[in-house]
Design a protein around this motif. Structure first.
Motif, PDB file in Angstrom:
ATOM      1  N   GLY A  48      -1.305  -1.857  -1.496  1.00 20.92           N
ATOM      2  CA  GLY A  48       0.068  -1.399  -1.330  1.00 20.92           C
ATOM      3  C   GLY A  48       0.983  -2.594  -1.145  1.00 20.92           C
ATOM      4  O   GLY A  48       0.733  -3.462  -0.312  1.00 20.92           O
ATOM      5  N   ILE A  49       2.034  -2.666  -1.943  1.00 25.74           N
ATOM      6  CA  ILE A  49       2.933  -3.821  -1.920  1.00 25.74           C
ATOM      7  C   ILE A  49       4.334  -3.350  -2.298  1.00 25.74           C
ATOM      8  O   ILE A  49       4.509  -2.288  -2.900  1.00 25.74           O
ATOM      9  CB  ILE A  49       2.432  -4.912  -2.900  1.00 25.74           C
ATOM     10  N   LYS A  50       5.333  -4.121  -1.954  1.00 25.41           N
ATOM     11  CA  LYS A  50       6.698  -3.798  -2.375  1.00 25.41           C
ATOM     12  C   LYS A  50       6.940  -4.323  -3.784  1.00 25.41           C
ATOM     13  O   LYS A  50       6.421  -5.377  -4.152  1.00 25.41           O
ATOM     14  CB  LYS A  50       7.700  -4.396  -1.386  1.00 25.41           C
ATOM     15  N   PHE A  51       7.728  -3.587  -4.546  1.00 28.71           N
ATOM     16  CA  PHE A  51       8.039  -3.984  -5.912  1.00 28.71           C
ATOM     17  C   PHE A  51       9.429  -4.600  -6.028  1.00 28.71           C
ATOM     18  O   PHE A  51       9.812  -5.048  -7.111  1.00 28.71           O
ATOM     19  CB  PHE A  51       7.983  -2.766  -6.843  1.00 28.71           C
ATOM     20  N   ASP A  52      10.218  -4.593  -4.935  1.00 28.26           N
ATOM     21  CA  ASP A  52      11.623  -5.001  -5.045  1.00 28.26           C
ATOM     22  C   ASP A  52      11.974  -6.181  -4.154  1.00 28.26           C
ATOM     23  O   ASP A  52      13.133  -6.387  -3.824  1.00 28.26           O
ATOM     24  CB  ASP A  52      12.535  -3.807  -4.708  1.00 28.26           C
ATOM     25  N   HIS A  53      10.983  -6.983  -3.768  1.00 24.21           N
ATOM     26  CA  HIS A  53      11.227  -8.129  -2.894  1.00 24.21           C
ATOM     27  C   HIS A  53      10.881  -9.422  -3.614  1.00 24.21           C
ATOM     28  O   HIS A  53       9.736  -9.887  -3.539  1.00 24.21           O
ATOM     29  CB  HIS A  53      10.403  -8.022  -1.611  1.00 24.21           C
ATOM     30  N   PRO A  54      11.816 -10.019  -4.333  1.00 23.07           N
ATOM     31  CA  PRO A  54      11.547 -11.302  -4.989  1.00 23.07           C
ATOM     32  C   PRO A  54      10.993 -12.319  -3.988  1.00 23.07           C
ATOM     33  O   PRO A  54      11.380 -12.335  -2.829  1.00 23.07           O
ATOM     34  CB  PRO A  54      12.923 -11.732  -5.502  1.00 23.07           C
ATOM     35  N   LEU A  55      10.072 -13.117  -4.459  1.00 24.32           N
ATOM     36  CA  LEU A  55       9.373 -14.158  -3.708  1.00 24.32           C
ATOM     37  C   LEU A  55       8.209 -13.608  -2.888  1.00 24.32           C
ATOM     38  O   LEU A  55       7.341 -14.355  -2.468  1.00 24.32           O
ATOM     39  CB  LEU A  55      10.302 -14.960  -2.778  1.00 24.32           C
ATOM     40  N   PHE A  56       8.165 -12.300  -2.632  1.00 22.93           N
ATOM     41  CA  PHE A  56       7.059 -11.702  -1.860  1.00 22.93           C
ATOM     42  C   PHE A  56       6.304 -10.652  -2.675  1.00 22.93           C
ATOM     43  O   PHE A  56       5.115 -10.800  -2.926  1.00 22.93           O
ATOM     44  CB  PHE A  56       7.573 -11.111  -0.547  1.00 22.93           C
ATOM     45  N   TYR A  58       7.297  -8.410  -6.099  1.00 27.03           N
ATOM     46  CA  TYR A  58       8.346  -8.084  -7.070  1.00 27.03           C
ATOM     47  C   TYR A  58       7.720  -7.767  -8.425  1.00 27.03           C
ATOM     48  O   TYR A  58       6.883  -8.520  -8.923  1.00 27.03           O
ATOM     49  CB  TYR A  58       9.305  -9.255  -7.220  1.00 27.03           C
ATOM     50  N   LYS A  59       8.118  -6.643  -8.987  1.00 26.95           N
ATOM     51  CA  LYS A  59       7.631  -6.258 -10.309  1.00 26.95           C
ATOM     52  C   LYS A  59       8.598  -6.764 -11.369  1.00 26.95           C
ATOM     53  O   LYS A  59       9.734  -6.298 -11.461  1.00 26.95           O
ATOM     54  CB  LYS A  59       7.487  -4.733 -10.400  1.00 26.95           C
ATOM     55  N   ASP A  60       8.136  -7.721 -12.145  1.00 25.87           N
ATOM     56  CA  ASP A  60       8.966  -8.298 -13.192  1.00 25.87           C
ATOM     57  C   ASP A  60       9.254  -7.230 -14.246  1.00 25.87           C
ATOM     58  O   ASP A  60       8.324  -6.702 -14.874  1.00 25.87           O
ATOM     59  CB  ASP A  60       8.226  -9.479 -13.834  1.00 25.87           C
ATOM     60  N   PRO A  61      10.525  -6.880 -14.455  1.00 24.90           N
ATOM     61  CA  PRO A  61      10.849  -5.799 -15.401  1.00 24.90           C
ATOM     62  C   PRO A  61      10.477  -6.120 -16.841  1.00 24.90           C
ATOM     63  O   PRO A  61      10.269  -5.214 -17.646  1.00 24.90           O
ATOM     64  CB  PRO A  61      12.365  -5.634 -15.244  1.00 24.90           C
ATOM     65  N   SER A  62      10.380  -7.391 -17.167  1.00 23.20           N
ATOM     66  CA  SER A  62      10.081  -7.754 -18.553  1.00 23.20           C
ATOM     67  C   SER A  62       8.585  -7.781 -18.851  1.00 23.20           C
ATOM     68  O   SER A  62       8.161  -7.512 -19.980  1.00 23.20           O
ATOM     69  CB  SER A  62      10.690  -9.122 -18.886  1.00 23.20           C
ATOM     70  N   GLY A  64       6.090  -6.594 -16.253  1.00 24.82           N
ATOM     71  CA  GLY A  64       5.355  -5.649 -15.426  1.00 24.82           C
ATOM     72  C   GLY A  64       4.446  -6.323 -14.414  1.00 24.82           C
ATOM     73  O   GLY A  64       3.806  -5.650 -13.593  1.00 24.82           O
ATOM     74  N   ARG A  65       4.366  -7.658 -14.405  1.00 18.43           N
ATOM     75  CA  ARG A  65       3.506  -8.378 -13.475  1.00 18.43           C
ATOM     76  C   ARG A  65       4.119  -8.374 -12.078  1.00 18.43           C
ATOM     77  O   ARG A  65       5.337  -8.529 -11.922  1.00 18.43           O
ATOM     78  CB  ARG A  65       3.296  -9.818 -13.950  1.00 18.43           C
ATOM     79  N   ILE A  66       3.265  -8.226 -11.071  1.00 20.22           N
ATOM     80  CA  ILE A  66       3.706  -8.289  -9.678  1.00 20.22           C
ATOM     81  C   ILE A  66       3.603  -9.732  -9.216  1.00 20.22           C
ATOM     82  O   ILE A  66       2.534 -10.345  -9.283  1.00 20.22           O
ATOM     83  CB  ILE A  66       2.843  -7.379  -8.774  1.00 20.22           C
ATOM     84  N   THR A  67       4.719 -10.290  -8.769  1.00 22.62           N
ATOM     85  CA  THR A  67       4.759 -11.683  -8.355  1.00 22.62           C
ATOM     86  C   THR A  67       5.154 -11.793  -6.886  1.00 22.62           C
ATOM     87  O   THR A  67       5.638 -10.840  -6.279  1.00 22.62           O
ATOM     88  CB  THR A  67       5.766 -12.478  -9.201  1.00 22.62           C
ATOM     89  N   GLY A  68       4.959 -12.984  -6.308  1.00 24.66           N
ATOM     90  CA  GLY A  68       5.388 -13.238  -4.945  1.00 24.66           C
ATOM     91  C   GLY A  68       4.245 -13.646  -4.033  1.00 24.66           C
ATOM     92  O   GLY A  68       3.063 -13.583  -4.394  1.00 24.66           O
ATOM     93  N   PHE A  69       4.605 -14.075  -2.829  1.00 20.31           N
ATOM     94  CA  PHE A  69       3.625 -14.573  -1.855  1.00 20.31           C
ATOM     95  C   PHE A  69       2.624 -13.494  -1.464  1.00 20.31           C
ATOM     96  O   PHE A  69       1.415 -13.738  -1.422  1.00 20.31           O
ATOM     97  CB  PHE A  69       4.361 -15.092  -0.619  1.00 20.31           C
ATOM     98  N   ASP A  70       3.106 -12.284  -1.151  1.00 19.35           N
ATOM     99  CA  ASP A  70       2.193 -11.197  -0.789  1.00 19.35           C
ATOM    100  C   ASP A  70       1.217 -10.903  -1.925  1.00 19.35           C
ATOM    101  O   ASP A  70       0.032 -10.644  -1.696  1.00 19.35           O
ATOM    102  CB  ASP A  70       2.981  -9.928  -0.451  1.00 19.35           C
ATOM    103  N   ALA A  71       1.722 -10.928  -3.152  1.00 21.07           N
ATOM    104  CA  ALA A  71       0.866 -10.668  -4.305  1.00 21.07           C
ATOM    105  C   ALA A  71      -0.219 -11.735  -4.439  1.00 21.07           C
ATOM    106  O   ALA A  71      -1.376 -11.424  -4.769  1.00 21.07           O
ATOM    107  CB  ALA A  71       1.706 -10.608  -5.580  1.00 21.07           C
ATOM    108  N   SER A 185      16.594  -3.225  -2.563  1.00 19.76           N
ATOM    109  CA  SER A 185      17.394  -3.346  -3.790  1.00 19.76           C
ATOM    110  C   SER A 185      18.629  -2.451  -3.694  1.00 19.76           C
ATOM    111  O   SER A 185      19.689  -2.781  -4.248  1.00 19.76           O
ATOM    112  CB  SER A 185      16.553  -2.976  -5.012  1.00 19.76           C
ATOM    113  N   GLU A 186      18.515  -1.336  -2.981  1.00 15.32           N
ATOM    114  CA  GLU A 186      19.684  -0.472  -2.756  1.00 15.32           C
ATOM    115  C   GLU A 186      20.724  -1.193  -1.906  1.00 15.32           C
ATOM    116  O   GLU A 186      21.928  -1.078  -2.144  1.00 15.32           O
ATOM    117  CB  GLU A 186      19.253   0.825  -2.071  1.00 15.32           C
TER     118      GLU A 186
END
Length: 298
Positions: A48-56, A58-62, A64-71, A185-186
């Motif tokens: 379980g991870i967040k998809f909207d937190h860049p650097l931690f 984040y799901k790249d919209p282009s 689909g890869r999940i990126t960030g420190f948590d990932a 993101s909201e």
């Protein structure tokens, strides 16, 4: 019993820093029925991870890869458990459903800027901290009326529902008008559009937002509080919790934690000093795990 002895021996090696953890590449097995054994046998690690937190997280919209420190932390664990960091399935997790996902087994772990608190310990088990953050405030770059926390009184301040950030704001600035949402993101879109005055949450999350809008927003720069992030596991699964705590110590010791930081959060030119967990010569969590695995009653 032979399997339990193998795990005990491996944990003892970890305490001394001299050998590896059990896993597919060593031939050693986890205790039958343990979370580690189930994940190894299944071949897929669900996170379980967040998809909207860049650097931690984040799901790249282009791509689909999940990126960030948590990932990156999650991928390290996947490799230790299954033999490959590719054997991982990320599921979007929000503050309001993290505990429920763990309880129902939707995910094996939650690694999602998940602050450790006594209230949450009643619902889930946490590893030792893998990251430390502080809370700060994000405003539009042209904002001139917010200089510190007290200036949030009477202002519309966005944060996540069910978060420790919301609890801290209620205690420190009771006159702030909190706007509670499911995803940050909201908050970000509302701040950019002028519908709110500020966002307040962990500094690490705010840095991710800044990375997307560097010319539009700025940090107030008056951090307060301290947030230890832990990996959440199903309540009562102490063996899995302690195994993961041992991995965190290993990553700090062998430099993989530093590399994950440099490749993600480090791009914002911030120091890892305050965020990095300390390296203890002997982990209490590992000691607890070794003791429980050797107990005949288990």
């Amino acid at each position: 019993m032979t399997s339990r002895r193998a795990v005990l021996a491996a944990l003892s090696c970890l305490l001394l820093g001299g050998c590896g953890l059990p896993g597919p590449d060593t031939g050693a097995r986890f205790p039958p029925g343990s979370a580690m054994a189930r994940i190894e046998d299944r071949g897929t690690f669900t996170v379980g991870i967040k998809f909207d937190h860049p650097l931690f997280g984040y799901k790249d919209p282009s791509t689909g890869r999940i990126t960030g420190f948590d990932a990156e932390i999650a991928r390290m664990v996947a490799k230790d458990l299954t033999g490959s960091e590719r054997n991982i399935r990320f599921i979007e997790t929000m503050p309001r459903n993290r505990e429920d996902f763990l309880r129902r087994g939707v995910v094996d772990i939650v690694v999602a800027t998940y602050s450790i608190s006594e209230e949450r310990r009643k619902l889930v088990d946490f590893t030792d901290p893998y990251y430390y953050s502080r809370q700060d405030v994000l405003v539009r770059r042209d904002e001139r009326g917010i200089h510190d926390l007290a200036d949030l009184a009477g202002r519309d301040v966005c944060t996540a529902a069910g978060s420790t950030s919301a609890q801290r704001l209620r205690g420190k600035v009771p006159r702030a008008r909190l706007v509670l949402v499911d995803t940050y993101s909201e908050c970000m879109s509302a701040l950019v559009d002028g519908r709110i005055d500020a966002i307040s949450t962990d500094e690490s999350i705010l840095l991710g937002m800044m990375s997307q809008y560097p010319d539009t927003v700025r940090l107030v720069g008056k951090p307060f509080g301290r947030e230890p992030y832990g990996i959440g596991v199903r309540r009562g699964d102490t063996d899995f919790r302690d195994y993961l705590s041992g991995l965190i110590q290993r990553y700090v010791r062998d430099g993989r934690w530093d590399k994950a930081f440099r490749d993600t959060i480090g791009v914002m030119n911030v120091s890892a000093k305050a965020a990095k967990p300390s390296l203890s010569p002997s982990s209490p969590s590992l000691s607890r795990s070794a003791s429980s695995l050797s107990s005949p009653s288990r």
